[in-house]
Design a protein around this motif. Structure first.
Motif, PDB file in Angstrom:
ATOM      1  N   LEU A   1      31.517 -44.358  32.670  1.00  0.00           N
ATOM      2  CA  LEU A   1      32.380 -43.460  31.912  1.00  0.00           C
ATOM      3  C   LEU A   1      32.101 -42.024  32.348  1.00  0.00           C
ATOM      4  O   LEU A   1      31.030 -41.726  32.873  1.00  0.00           O
ATOM      5  N   PRO A   2      33.045 -41.114  32.149  1.00  0.00           N
ATOM      6  CA  PRO A   2      32.803 -39.709  32.504  1.00  0.00           C
ATOM      7  C   PRO A   2      31.545 -39.174  31.839  1.00  0.00           C
ATOM      8  O   PRO A   2      31.217 -39.534  30.710  1.00  0.00           O
ATOM      9  N   ALA A   3      30.832 -38.333  32.566  1.00  0.00           N
ATOM     10  CA  ALA A   3      29.542 -37.827  32.097  1.00  0.00           C
ATOM     11  C   ALA A   3      29.640 -37.159  30.730  1.00  0.00           C
ATOM     12  O   ALA A   3      28.728 -37.241  29.917  1.00  0.00           O
ATOM     13  N   LYS A   4      30.760 -36.499  30.457  1.00  0.00           N
ATOM     14  CA  LYS A   4      30.887 -35.799  29.181  1.00  0.00           C
ATOM     15  C   LYS A   4      30.954 -36.751  27.998  1.00  0.00           C
ATOM     16  O   LYS A   4      30.728 -36.362  26.858  1.00  0.00           O
ATOM     17  N   LEU A   5      31.266 -38.043  28.286  1.00  0.00           N
ATOM     18  CA  LEU A   5      31.295 -39.020  27.201  1.00  0.00           C
ATOM     19  C   LEU A   5      29.918 -39.640  26.990  1.00  0.00           C
ATOM     20  O   LEU A   5      29.370 -39.614  25.909  1.00  0.00           O
ATOM     21  N   SER A   6      29.359 -40.238  28.058  1.00  0.00           N
ATOM     22  CA  SER A   6      28.034 -40.845  27.904  1.00  0.00           C
ATOM     23  C   SER A   6      27.414 -41.234  29.229  1.00  0.00           C
ATOM     24  O   SER A   6      26.271 -41.635  29.254  1.00  0.00           O
ATOM     25  N   SER A   7      28.142 -41.124  30.307  1.00  0.00           N
ATOM     26  CA  SER A   7      27.713 -41.586  31.633  1.00  0.00           C
ATOM     27  C   SER A   7      27.274 -43.048  31.602  1.00  0.00           C
ATOM     28  O   SER A   7      26.421 -43.473  32.360  1.00  0.00           O
ATOM     29  N   ALA A   8      27.857 -43.828  30.686  1.00  0.00           N
ATOM     30  CA  ALA A   8      27.436 -45.216  30.511  1.00  0.00           C
ATOM     31  C   ALA A   8      28.014 -46.115  31.605  1.00  0.00           C
ATOM     32  O   ALA A   8      29.082 -45.865  32.154  1.00  0.00           O
ATOM     33  N   LEU A   9      27.264 -47.165  31.885  1.00  0.00           N
ATOM     34  CA  LEU A   9      27.707 -48.206  32.804  1.00  0.00           C
ATOM     35  C   LEU A   9      28.265 -49.330  31.941  1.00  0.00           C
ATOM     36  O   LEU A   9      27.511 -50.090  31.328  1.00  0.00           O
ATOM     37  N   VAL A  10      29.585 -49.426  31.852  1.00  0.00           N
ATOM     38  CA  VAL A  10      30.204 -50.341  30.901  1.00  0.00           C
ATOM     39  C   VAL A  10      31.020 -51.409  31.624  1.00  0.00           C
ATOM     40  O   VAL A  10      31.485 -51.210  32.743  1.00  0.00           O
ATOM     41  N   HIS A  11      31.173 -52.538  30.938  1.00  0.00           N
ATOM     42  CA  HIS A  11      31.976 -53.633  31.477  1.00  0.00           C
ATOM     43  C   HIS A  11      33.429 -53.179  31.564  1.00  0.00           C
ATOM     44  O   HIS A  11      33.991 -52.652  30.607  1.00  0.00           O
ATOM     45  N   LYS A  12      34.018 -53.388  32.719  1.00  0.00           N
ATOM     46  CA  LYS A  12      35.378 -52.896  32.947  1.00  0.00           C
ATOM     47  C   LYS A  12      36.420 -53.738  32.221  1.00  0.00           C
ATOM     48  O   LYS A  12      37.462 -53.240  31.791  1.00  0.00           O
ATOM     49  N   PHE A  13      36.147 -55.037  32.085  1.00  0.00           N
ATOM     50  CA  PHE A  13      37.147 -55.945  31.502  1.00  0.00           C
ATOM     51  C   PHE A  13      36.509 -56.824  30.421  1.00  0.00           C
ATOM     52  O   PHE A  13      36.403 -58.039  30.585  1.00  0.00           O
ATOM     53  N   PRO A  14      36.060 -56.266  29.280  1.00  0.00           N
ATOM     54  CA  PRO A  14      35.343 -57.062  28.285  1.00  0.00           C
ATOM     55  C   PRO A  14      36.263 -57.786  27.307  1.00  0.00           C
ATOM     56  O   PRO A  14      36.024 -57.795  26.102  1.00  0.00           O
ATOM     57  N   ASN A  15      37.342 -58.397  27.823  1.00  0.00           N
ATOM     58  CA  ASN A  15      38.255 -59.126  26.947  1.00  0.00           C
ATOM     59  C   ASN A  15      39.018 -60.149  27.779  1.00  0.00           C
ATOM     60  O   ASN A  15      39.044 -60.085  29.012  1.00  0.00           O
ATOM     61  N   MET A  16      39.658 -61.086  27.090  1.00  0.00           N
ATOM     62  CA  MET A  16      40.349 -62.167  27.789  1.00  0.00           C
ATOM     63  C   MET A  16      41.733 -61.763  28.284  1.00  0.00           C
ATOM     64  O   MET A  16      42.394 -62.547  28.970  1.00  0.00           O
TER      65      MET A  16
END
Length: 826
Positions: free
Chosen positions: A679-694
C-alpha cells in the motif's frame, strides 16, 4: 450380492455414508453449532507486515455495548506450532507482528456485530520494522530479522544432500540441461471458512469443536498454551467443508476461543471471514528452482542436481518438512542413479505457507517434467516412450533410500497414450493446438509422525452390540475425501454386514483412539489397515463361538450378507446378531482394537524421515490445449489421466478424487496465485494480499473445466488395506507440467513458471517472432550457501543408508560466490 472376489462392498461404487446428510443440509459444520449462552468473538489483526507492539489500549473496547471480555498477548504468552522445531507462533502476538493479519487482541460480545464494533475501538501503538517482501529482501543480511532462530538470519532452513556421485554422472551424459523455473504460491480456497466453538465444561475443562484436519495436534497445542492437563481438554473435529491442507495446523483463533471460554465460563464461537482465511493461508510455497540434469541419448538420466528456494511467509508451520519435500520425491518415478538436492526456506512478511494438496511436491515435479519434455525434444524422442523406458522398478530402493513397492506408472502411461490417441495426434493438430504429457507419484501416508515416538499412527476400536450393530471409534477426520465411508466399508466388509449396521464415532480426542490427522494422503492406508485388523480380531472371536454353536470348523465359516454360515452348507448358519450374542454369552462384552504403524524406512541420514511411505501412488496425464497466438489465451478442452490407486475401494469416489485434482491442477496451471502488493507509504506501507476474496482470486468455473477422461489402474499393494493406495493428492501433480508441455507442442514456446498467464505466452511468442528462444520464466537462481553437504552412498554403491559429513572429505555443496559467503548487501 458378493462380487467375483467374494466381496460385498469393497470394489463397488457404494453410496457414501455421509451423502444423505450433506445433500439434505442436515450435516452440521462448525459454524452451524450453537450452545446456550454462547457469545461471539472477533480478532484484531495487524495492519502492518512487520512491527513491534509498543502498547495496546483496551479500555474503550472493554466498555463497549455487549462486550464481555478482551484478551491480548499477555494472556496467552506460551508459543506453539505444528512441528516441534518451529514453535514460533502465539495465539495473540505479545510483542511483535510479522504479517498483515497477525492477530493481536480478541473481543467477545453478545453478538458478532458488537464484537466487530468493539475491535475497532482497540488502540495499538506500533514501531515499524523492515518489511521482508520476498527472496531478495530475505537474502539481504542487513534487514531486520523476522525470527531469532533458524539456519542464518532470515533463512528458516537449509538442506544439502548428495546421493551417489552426481559429477561423475554428469560426465557420462550426452546432454546436460540446466533450467531455472518458478512455481508461484496459491491457496486452498475451501468453501467453508475456518470456524471454532469452545465450550467450558466446568472444573477447568474445555471442549473445542473445530473445522480442523488434525484434532490430535490441536489438542497438543491447546494443552501447551493453556497449561492444562491433557485430559481436561477435548477436541472434536467437526466435518470439514474442504481442507486440502489448509486446516492442518493448529490456529490462533482455536486457542484464543478456548482461552476466552475458560475466562468467561460461556461457549465462545468464532467464524473467520473469507479475507481472514486468506490471511491464515498455509498454502503453496512460492518456489524458485534450479534443475540441472544429465541425459543419455536414449533419454535416461545420468544425474540430477536440484536447488529450491521457498518463500515460507512469516512462520514455520510445516516449513522444515516442506523444504525437504521439494527434493525427496524426485527419485520415485524414474531411475535416477546420482542425485543432489539443495533446499532453503526463507521467512518473509507474508501469511505463512504450509501444506497444500501435494505438500511441497508439485513445484519440483513441474520442473522435472518440463525439463524432461525439453530433453525429449532435443534428443528427438517421444516424450511418452522416453518415460516408459526408464521407470523406477517395483520392489526397489531409490538413490535417496526410499523403498518402492507396487509401481503401476507404466500401465498409467500406456492408458493415457492409448485413450488420447497420443501416437497419431501429438504435434499433428495444427498451430495453436497441442498435447503434453507428464507423470507423478505421491505418498500413501508419511513414514514418521510429526512428534517422533514409537506409538501407532492410528487406531480403531470396535464395540459389537448384541443387536448386530457395530460402533466404530477412530480419530480420523472427514474433510470431504470420504474417509468416514472407507472406515465403515472396511469394517463392514470383513464382518459381512452392511454400511447401515455401522455407527461411527470419529475425530473426538476424548472418545476415540489417536489418529494423527487427515494429511499426506495417509487416512485410507493407515486407518484402513487398523480398521481391518480390529474387524479381523472381532471376526476371530465370533467365529470361535459360532463354530462351537454349529459344530463346524471355524475356518469353514463365511461372514456375508449379515450372516455367519458354513461355506459348504450356506443354510447352516446364524444371523450376525445371533452370532454376536453367541460370542458375548461365552466371552463377555465384545470389543476389539486395531492399530497401524508404517514399516521402517531404509534411510538413516538426517532428513530421511521426509519422503518414506508405506506405498507410492502413480499418475500419468495428457493435456490437450487450444492456444490463441494473437492473445496468448490458453484453453484446456480435454484431459486424459490414469491413476494407480492400488485397489479402488470405491471406484466412484476414486474417480471423484481424480477429477477434483484435475480441477485444482487447471487452476494452479493457468490462474491461481497468492499475489501481494504494498500500500502507499502514507497509508501503512503494508504488504497486503492483492486478491483476498473469491471474486478476484481466480479459480476455475464450470466453464473452465475440461472434459476429464479417467482411467483407474489397479496394481494392488501389499501394504494397503485390500491393496489400496492414495488418490487424494497424486493426480494433481502432473497437470501443471502437462499444460506447459502442451503449450510447447501447440505454439513452440516454453513457459517455465506457473500460473501461465496469457501475457506470458504472448511475450514468449513475440520473443520467438523476433528471433529469440521463445521462453518466459526466471532468468537465474541466486547464489546461496546451503551449508555442509551430507553425502549418502546409494544402494547400488553398497551404501547402508547412512550419511557422512562432506567436511570430513573436503567436499562442499555446489559453488558459492563471494556475495553468498558474505551475505547479500542491501
Amino acid at each position: 450380492m458378493a462380487d467375483a472376489k467374494g466381496r460385498n462392498i469393497i470394489g463397488t461404487s457404494f453410496r457414501r455414508v455421509d451423502a444423505v446428510g450433506k445433500v439434505s443440509g442436515r450435516t452440521q459444520f462448525a459454524d452451524d453449532l450453537t450452545f446456550p449462552r454462547m457469545v461471539h468473538m472477533k480478532l484484531l489483526r495487524s495492519p502492518l507486515p512487520h512491527a513491534q507492539i509498543v502498547s495496546i489500549d483496551t479500555s474503550a473496547a472493554e466498555q463497549a455495548l455487549g462486550v464481555l471480555g478482551v484478551l491480548t498477548g499477555r494472556d496467552v504468552p506460551v508459543p506453539f506450532g505444528i512441528l516441534p522445531v518451529s514453535h514460533d507462533e502465539h495465539a495473540l502476538c505479545p510483542d511483535k507482528v510479522r504479517f498483515v493479519g497477525d492477530p493481536v487482541a480478541a473481543v467477545a460480545a453478545l453478538t458478532e456485530e458488537q464484537a466487530q464494533a468493539a475491535v475497532a475501538l482497540l488502540r495499538v501503538e506500533w514501531k515499524s520494522l523492515d518489511t521482508i517482501a520476498g527472496y531478495d529482501d530475505a537474502l539481504c543480511s542487513g534487514k531486520d530479522q523476522i525470527h531469532g532462530y533458524g539456519d542464518d538470519h532470515n533463512f528458516h532452513k537449509k538442506v544439502s544432500l548428495r546421493f551417489g556421485d552426481p559429477e561423475a554422472g554428469f560426465k557420462e551424459a550426452d546432454l546436460i540441461l540446466e533450467d531455472t523455473m518458478f512455481f508461484d504460491g496459491n491457496t486452498h480456497l475451501p468453501m467453508e471458512e475456518h470456524a471454532t466453538v469452545a465450550v467450558p465444561e466446568g472444573d477447568g475443562r474445555v471442549a473445542v469443536w473445530s473445522s480442523t484436519q488434525t484434532p490430535h495436534y490441536l489438542h497438543k497445542a491447546l494443552t501447551k498454551v493453556l497449561g492444562l492437563p491433557a485430559p481436561w481438554i477435548r477436541v472434536i473435529g467437526v466435518t470439514n467443508g474442504g481442507g486440502f491442507g489448509g486446516k492442518s495446523d493448529p490456529f490462533n483463533h482455536e486457542i484464543v476461543a478456548a482461552k476466552m471460554a475458560l475466562k468467561l465460563g460461556r461457549p465462545v464461537k468464532i467464524c473467520l471471514t473469507r479475507e481472514e482465511v486468506f490471511q491464515c493461508h498455509r498454502g503453496r510455497h512460492p518456489t524458485l528452482m534450479s534443475i540441472r540434469s544429465g541425459f543419455r541419448k536414449d533419454g535416461s538420466f545420468t544425474a540430477q542436481h536440484l536447488k529450491t528456494l521457498l518463500d515460507g511467509g512469516a512462520y514455520g508451520s510445516y516449513g522444515v518438512a516442506s523444504t525437504y519435500y521439494t527434493g525427496a520425491l524426485q527419485t520415485v518415478t524414474y531411475k535416477l542413479p546420482h542425485y543432489q538436492f539443495d533446499g532453503a526456506r526463507v521467512w518473509t512478511n507474508k501469511p505463512p505457507c504450509g501444506p497444500k494438496r501435494g505438500h511441497g511436491t508439485p513445484q519440483p515435479r513441474f520442473a522435472l517434467e518440463v525439463q524432461m519434455d525439453k530433453a525429449a525434444h532435443v534428443l528427438g524422442l517421444d516424450p511418452a516412450q522416453m518415460r516408459l523406458n526408464q521407470l523406477q522398478p517395483k520392489d526397489s530402493v531409490t538413490a535417496n533410500w526410499l523403498r518402492i513397492g507396487s509401481m503401476g506408472l507404466g500401465a498409467c502411461i500406456e492408458a493415457v497414450r492409448r485413450e488420447s490417441r497420443w501416437d497419431e495426434r501429438r504435434s499433428k493438430l495444427g498451430v495453436g493446438r497441442g498435447l503434453g504429457i507428464a507423470c507423478s507419484s505421491y505418498l500413501s501416508g508419511a513414514g514418521l509422525p510429526i512428534n517422533w515416538n514409537h506409538m501407532p499412527h492410528t487406531g480403531v476400536q470396535l464395540k459389537l452390540d448384541r443387536s448386530g450393530g457395530v460402533a466404530v471409534f477412530c480419530g480420523q477426520t472427514e474433510i470431504g475425501q470420504g474417509s468416514d465411508s472407507i472406515l465403515a466399508a472396511c469394517v463392514a466388509e470383513v464382518l459381512g454386514i452392511t454400511l447401515q449396521d455401522i455407527r461411527l464415532c470419529v475425530a473426538d480426542t476424548d472418545l476415540t483412539p489417536v489418529d494423527l490427522g487427515s494429511y499426506s494422503s495417509r487416512v485410507t492406508l493407515m486407518m484402513g489397515n487398523a480398521a481391518v485388523q480390529a474387524a479381523e480380531r472381532a471376526k476371530e472371536i465370533i467365529a470361535r463361538a459360532v463354530a462351537e454353536e454349529l459344530k463346524v470348523a471355524a475356518t469353514s465359516l463365511v461372514f456375508a450378507e449379515r450372516r455367519v454360515f458354513d461355506a459348504s452348507n450356506p443354510e447352516h448358519g446364524l444371523s450376525f446378531a445371533d452370532a454376536v450374542q453367541a460370542a458375548e454369552g461365552r466371552y463377555g462384552t465384545l470389543g476389539t482394537t486395531g492399530s497401524y504403524t508404517p514399516p521402517r524406512a531404509p534411510g538413516r541420514y538426517r532428513g530421511a524421515g521426509v519422503g518414506p511411505s508405506p506405498a507410492y501412488s502413480y499418475s500419468a496425464c495428457i493435456v490437450e490445449v487450444d492456444v490463441d497466438p494473437a492473445s496468448g489465451i490458453v484453453r484446456v478442452p480435454n484431459v486424459w489421466i490414469a491413476h494407480d490407486v492400488g485397489r479402488a475401494l470405491n471406484p466412484a469416489s476414486v474417480a471423484g478424487q481424480v477429477e477434483g485434482s484435475i480441477y485444482m491442477g487447471i487452476g494452479e496451471a493457468l490462474m491461481e496465485e497468492s499475489a501481494f502488493r504494498r500500500l502507499p507509504a502514507k497509508l501503512s506501507s503494508a504488504l497486503v494480499h492483492k486478491f483476498p476474496n473469491m471474486l478476484e482470486y481466480k479459480s476455475p468455473t464450470f466453464l473452465d473445466m475440461p472434459r476429464v477422461h479417467t482411467t483407474i489402474i489397479e496394481e494392488p499393494d501389499v501394504n494397503g488395506p485390500f491393496g489400496a493406495k492414495e488418490v487424494g493428492q497424486g493426480p494433481l501433480l502432473p497437470v501443471m507440467p502437462a499444460v506447459a508441455n502442451a503449450i510447447f507442442d501447440a505454439v513452440g514456446v516454453r513457459i517455465d513458471q506457473v500460473p501461465i498467464h496469457p501475457w506470458m505466452v504472448f511475450k514468449a511468442l513475440d520473443e520467438k517472432r523476433r528471433g529469440g528462444e521463445g521462453r518466459y520464466g526466471p532468468k537465474q537462481f541466486p547464489a546461496i550457501d546451503y551449508g555442509d553437504c551430507l553425502l549418502v552412498p546409494t544402494p547400488e554403491q553398497g551404501g547402508d543408508g547412512k550419511a557422512r559429513n562432506a567436511d570430513e572429505i573436503g567436499v562442499r555443496s555446489g559453488t558459492m560466490s563471494d556475495t553468498a559467503k558474505k551475505g547479500k548487501p542491501c
